[in-house]
Design an enzyme around this catalytic site. Structure first.
Site, mmCIF file in Angstrom:
data_model
loop_
_atom_site.group_PDB
_atom_site.id
_atom_site.type_symbol
_atom_site.label_atom_id
_atom_site.label_comp_id
_atom_site.label_asym_id
_atom_site.label_seq_id
_atom_site.Cartn_x
_atom_site.Cartn_y
_atom_site.Cartn_z
ATOM 1 N N THR A 125 -4.476 -4.534 1.394
ATOM 2 C CA THR A 125 -5.148 -3.448 2.121
ATOM 3 C C THR A 125 -6.640 -3.713 2.253
ATOM 4 O OG1 THR A 125 -5.793 -1.121 1.900
ATOM 5 C CG2 THR A 125 -5.241 -2.253 -0.135
ATOM 6 N N ASP A 126 -7.243 -3.115 3.284
ATOM 7 C CA ASP A 126 -8.705 -3.251 3.433
ATOM 8 C C ASP A 126 -9.447 -2.521 2.314
ATOM 9 O OD1 ASP A 126 -8.256 -0.611 4.238
ATOM 10 O OD2 ASP A 126 -9.257 -0.804 6.177
ATOM 11 N N GLU A 127 -8.730 -1.643 1.577
ATOM 12 C CA GLU A 127 -9.416 -0.891 0.516
ATOM 13 C C GLU A 127 -9.911 -1.791 -0.611
ATOM 14 O OE1 GLU A 127 -7.890 2.841 -0.782
ATOM 15 O OE2 GLU A 127 -7.133 3.357 1.204
ATOM 16 N N TYR A 153 -5.872 2.986 -7.184
ATOM 17 C CA TYR A 153 -4.993 2.344 -6.207
ATOM 18 C C TYR A 153 -5.602 1.038 -5.703
ATOM 19 C CZ TYR A 153 -3.211 1.189 -1.567
ATOM 20 O OH TYR A 153 -2.741 0.504 -0.471
ATOM 21 N N LYS A 157 -4.379 -2.930 -6.160
ATOM 22 C CA LYS A 157 -4.070 -3.846 -5.045
ATOM 23 C C LYS A 157 -4.954 -5.095 -5.121
ATOM 24 C CE LYS A 157 -1.596 -3.213 -1.978
ATOM 25 N NZ LYS A 157 -0.139 -3.530 -1.831
HETATM 26 P P1 NAD Z 1 4.959 3.894 1.143
HETATM 27 O O1 NAD Z 1 4.449 4.636 -0.044
HETATM 28 O O2 NAD Z 1 5.331 4.653 2.364
HETATM 29 O O3 NAD Z 1 6.244 3.020 0.734
HETATM 30 C C1 NAD Z 1 6.316 2.302 -0.453
HETATM 31 C C2 NAD Z 1 7.765 1.902 -0.667
HETATM 32 O O4 NAD Z 1 7.827 1.091 -1.857
HETATM 33 C C3 NAD Z 1 8.716 3.083 -0.905
HETATM 34 O O5 NAD Z 1 9.896 2.901 -0.171
HETATM 35 C C4 NAD Z 1 8.978 3.039 -2.399
HETATM 36 O O6 NAD Z 1 10.257 3.558 -2.765
HETATM 37 C C5 NAD Z 1 8.873 1.551 -2.681
HETATM 38 N N1 NAD Z 1 8.524 1.263 -4.076
HETATM 39 C C6 NAD Z 1 7.510 1.804 -4.797
HETATM 40 N N2 NAD Z 1 7.517 1.303 -6.047
HETATM 41 C C7 NAD Z 1 8.535 0.432 -6.107
HETATM 42 C C8 NAD Z 1 9.043 -0.418 -7.137
HETATM 43 N N3 NAD Z 1 8.478 -0.433 -8.351
HETATM 44 N N4 NAD Z 1 10.105 -1.191 -6.864
HETATM 45 C C9 NAD Z 1 10.690 -1.171 -5.641
HETATM 46 N N5 NAD Z 1 10.261 -0.386 -4.633
HETATM 47 C C10 NAD Z 1 9.187 0.393 -4.863
HETATM 48 O O7 NAD Z 1 3.854 2.801 1.457
HETATM 49 P P2 NAD Z 1 3.339 2.211 2.860
HETATM 50 O O8 NAD Z 1 2.292 3.098 3.388
HETATM 51 O O9 NAD Z 1 4.498 1.868 3.685
HETATM 52 O O10 NAD Z 1 2.623 0.874 2.345
HETATM 53 C C11 NAD Z 1 3.357 -0.320 2.202
HETATM 54 C C12 NAD Z 1 2.419 -1.424 1.723
HETATM 55 O O11 NAD Z 1 1.361 -1.594 2.669
HETATM 56 C C13 NAD Z 1 1.746 -1.113 0.395
HETATM 57 O O12 NAD Z 1 1.685 -2.297 -0.351
HETATM 58 C C14 NAD Z 1 0.340 -0.653 0.786
HETATM 59 O O13 NAD Z 1 -0.581 -0.958 -0.234
HETATM 60 C C15 NAD Z 1 0.103 -1.482 2.023
HETATM 61 N N6 NAD Z 1 -0.807 -0.918 3.038
HETATM 62 C C16 NAD Z 1 -0.602 0.350 3.518
HETATM 63 C C17 NAD Z 1 -1.429 0.841 4.537
HETATM 64 C C18 NAD Z 1 -1.220 2.210 5.117
HETATM 65 O O14 NAD Z 1 -2.045 2.660 5.931
HETATM 66 N N7 NAD Z 1 -0.158 2.948 4.768
HETATM 67 C C19 NAD Z 1 -2.449 0.030 5.048
HETATM 68 C C20 NAD Z 1 -2.636 -1.252 4.512
HETATM 69 C C21 NAD Z 1 -1.792 -1.715 3.523
HETATM 70 O O1 DAU Z 2 -6.984 1.531 4.522
HETATM 71 C C1 DAU Z 2 -5.670 1.269 4.139
HETATM 72 C C2 DAU Z 2 -5.183 2.382 3.231
HETATM 73 O O2 DAU Z 2 -5.022 3.541 4.036
HETATM 74 C C3 DAU Z 2 -3.885 2.024 2.524
HETATM 75 O O3 DAU Z 2 -4.115 0.949 1.654
HETATM 76 C C4 DAU Z 2 -3.337 3.228 1.738
HETATM 77 O O4 DAU Z 2 -2.080 2.921 1.195
HETATM 78 C C5 DAU Z 2 -3.201 4.390 2.701
HETATM 79 O O5 DAU Z 2 -2.750 5.546 2.003
HETATM 80 C C6 DAU Z 2 -4.526 4.688 3.379
HETATM 81 O O6 DAU Z 2 -5.506 5.182 2.435
HETATM 82 P P1 DAU Z 2 -6.494 6.386 2.797
HETATM 83 O O7 DAU Z 2 -6.979 6.994 1.555
HETATM 84 O O8 DAU Z 2 -7.504 5.959 3.807
HETATM 85 O O9 DAU Z 2 -5.433 7.335 3.580
HETATM 86 P P2 DAU Z 2 -5.156 8.924 3.500
HETATM 87 O O10 DAU Z 2 -4.205 9.223 4.612
HETATM 88 O O11 DAU Z 2 -4.812 9.371 2.138
HETATM 89 O O12 DAU Z 2 -6.568 9.535 3.879
HETATM 90 C C7 DAU Z 2 -7.228 9.195 5.088
HETATM 91 C C8 DAU Z 2 -8.552 9.953 5.113
HETATM 92 O O13 DAU Z 2 -8.281 11.352 5.251
HETATM 93 C C9 DAU Z 2 -9.361 9.805 3.838
HETATM 94 O O14 DAU Z 2 -10.739 9.777 4.168
HETATM 95 C C10 DAU Z 2 -9.042 11.100 3.056
HETATM 96 C C11 DAU Z 2 -8.824 12.115 4.156
HETATM 97 N N1 DAU Z 2 -7.850 13.195 3.845
HETATM 98 C C12 DAU Z 2 -6.621 12.832 3.378
HETATM 99 C C13 DAU Z 2 -5.680 13.798 3.088
HETATM 100 C C14 DAU Z 2 -4.321 13.427 2.551
HETATM 101 C C15 DAU Z 2 -8.171 14.516 4.072
HETATM 102 O O15 DAU Z 2 -9.289 14.835 4.530
HETATM 103 N N2 DAU Z 2 -7.242 15.472 3.777
HETATM 104 C C16 DAU Z 2 -6.015 15.176 3.276
HETATM 105 O O16 DAU Z 2 -5.218 16.119 3.000
#
Ligand code: NAD
Ligand code: DAU
Length: 339
Positions: A125-127, A153, A157
């Site tokens: 992730t970019d985080e 988190y 990562k």
């Molecule tokens: P998500 O939370 O929607 O899904 C995670 C999945 O992993 C779920 O199906 C969960 O059951 C499974 N899981 C969790 N722990 C596990 C374990 N111990 N063993 C097997 N399965 C397990 O997450 P997402 O948003 O789809 O993110 C997927 C990946 O992409 C993550 O690695 C996250 O860090 C990365 N990522 C997410 C975003 C985003 O915006 N959502 C952006 C950049 C990177």
């Molecule tokens: O940048 C990649 C990341 O993006 C991934 O690695 C993470 O898995 C993914 O969850 C996401 O992280 P963020 O913290 O950026 O996403 P989130 O949707 O939780 O929040 C986006 C922005 O919105 C953040 O600035 C917090 C704000 N927010 C979030 C929630 C849930 C609110 O203002 N209100 C809310 O209720």
């Protein structure tokens, strides 16, 4: 080719499963997911009908079970999406983040070493780069930006990324890493900003914006992320990190207002609540490397992607209504009850 996808019952993993099954009719796609609160078998219902798809309800930290899968299924490529992914939950309880995101990654890479693979891909992730100031729009995250994390988190990562690079250098494991910006699209769990706001707005509930809503995220349609990973596992260079993002920076408050407008809901639903601890201000990816080396460019404009996403939540009420009717209520009360 046999590709083992972990976390395939979650948001991005499931979109990747469907992308791969749709594009490569001769590939076998294996999915390993232990179905935490974020994993959902109804998301994979269509995939389960495909003879090229196989599901294993397994925790990536379970070394014995993971080794058995490798022994019998002999995957060529592993793409690791499995993770605890929500920043707010990591602030509430970091431990499971360290277990799954770091130790789970180690188990998978040990299996790759033991049984042999052609590629291990880590979905990062970019985080891991921390955040950028709002008053420096000229700054972007490149692959050379130092790791500098803010939340448990992102620290978990980043730790996994370091371990992946160590396995490459020390053991010669053929790895790649991608670091993507915020995704949005179908099957996004309604604890994250965009789906939470859509679901709450549809239910005429308050829309909880953290702080002043001025934090900036760089949004990418989930299918563009899946296409980028597809390219990296086929054409990316071993040992390399690729940033993925589409230069689509937006303030949280503006996203929430777009959702209100699209659903014809009043902005009076917007409620400013206590800010997230350690809240990152701005994420912004420089995707030059993946564009120049692999020819990747995002295809979906935000204006189109957000309409498609909102329409998906309108068309799939059953999917999210089941989610928010269960344990989610306790989570919501804990996170937002006294905020
Ligand atoms: P998500 O939370 O929607 O899904 C995670 C999945 O992993 C779920 O199906 C969960 O059951 C499974 N899981 C969790 N722990 C596990 C374990 N111990 N063993 C097997 N399965 C397990 O997450 P997402 O948003 O789809 O993110 C997927 C990946 O992409 C993550 O690695 C996250 O860090 C990365 N990522 C997410 C975003 C985003 O915006 N959502 C952006 C950049 C990177
Ligand atoms: O940048 C990649 C990341 O993006 C991934 O690695 C993470 O898995 C993914 O969850 C996401 O992280 P963020 O913290 O950026 O996403 P989130 O949707 O939780 O929040 C986006 C922005 O919105 C953040 O600035 C917090 C704000 N927010 C979030 C929630 C849930 C609110 O203002 N209100 C809310 O209720």
């Amino acid at each position: 080719m046999t590709i083992l996808v972990t976390g395939g019952a979650g948001f991005i993993g499931s979109n990747f499963v469907y992308h791969m099954l749709g594009k490569y009719s001769d590939y076998k796609i294996l999915c390993v997911d232990c179905l935490t609160y974020a994993g959902n078998m109804s998301t994979l219902a269509e995939a389960m009908k495909n003879p090229n798809f196989k599901f294993f309800k397994t925790n990536i930290c379970d070394r014995k079970a993971i080794y058995e899968i490798f022994e019998t299924e002999k995957p060529d490529v592993v793409v690791n999406f499995a993770a605890e992914s929500h920043v707010d939950r990591s602030i509430d309880n970091p431990e499971v983040f360290l277990q799954t995101n770091i130790l789970g990654t180690q188990v998978l890479m040990d299996a790759c070493r033991k049984y042999g693979i052609t590629r291990y891909h880590q979905v990062s992730t970019d985080e891991v780069y921390g955040d950028l100031p709002l008053d420096r729009p000229d700054l972007f995250f490149t692959e050379e930006t130092p790791i500098h994390t803010s939340s448990p988190y992102s620290a978990s990562k980043a730790s996994a990324d370091l371990l992946v690079q160590a396995y490459n250098r020390t053991f010669g494991l053929p790895v790649t890493i991608s670091r993507c910006s915020n995704n949005y699209g179908s099957y996004h769990f309604p604890e994250k900003l965009i789906p939470l706001m859509i679901v709450n707005a549809l239910n005429d509930k308050p829309l909880p914006v953290y702080g002043e809503g001025l934090n900036v995220r760089d949004w990418l349609y989930v299918e563009d992320h899946c296409k980028a990973i597809d390219l990296i596992i086929h054409k990316g260079h071993v040992g390399e990190v690729y940033n993925i993002g589409g230069h689509n920076e937006m303030r949280n408050i503006d996203i929430v207002k777009i959702i209100c407008k699209a659903l014809d809901k009043p902005e009076s639903l917007i409620t400013y609540v206590t800010d997230r601890k350690g809240h990152d201000m701005r994420y912004a990816i420089d995707p030059t490397k993946i564009h120049d080396e692999l020819g990747w460019l995002p295809e979906t404009k935000f204006a189109d992607g957000i309409q498609k996403t909102i329409q998906w939540y309108l068309d799939n009420k059953g999917w999210w209504e089941t989610i928010i009717s269960g344990e989610y209520q306790n989570y919501y009360e804990k996170m937002y009850g006294n905020r």
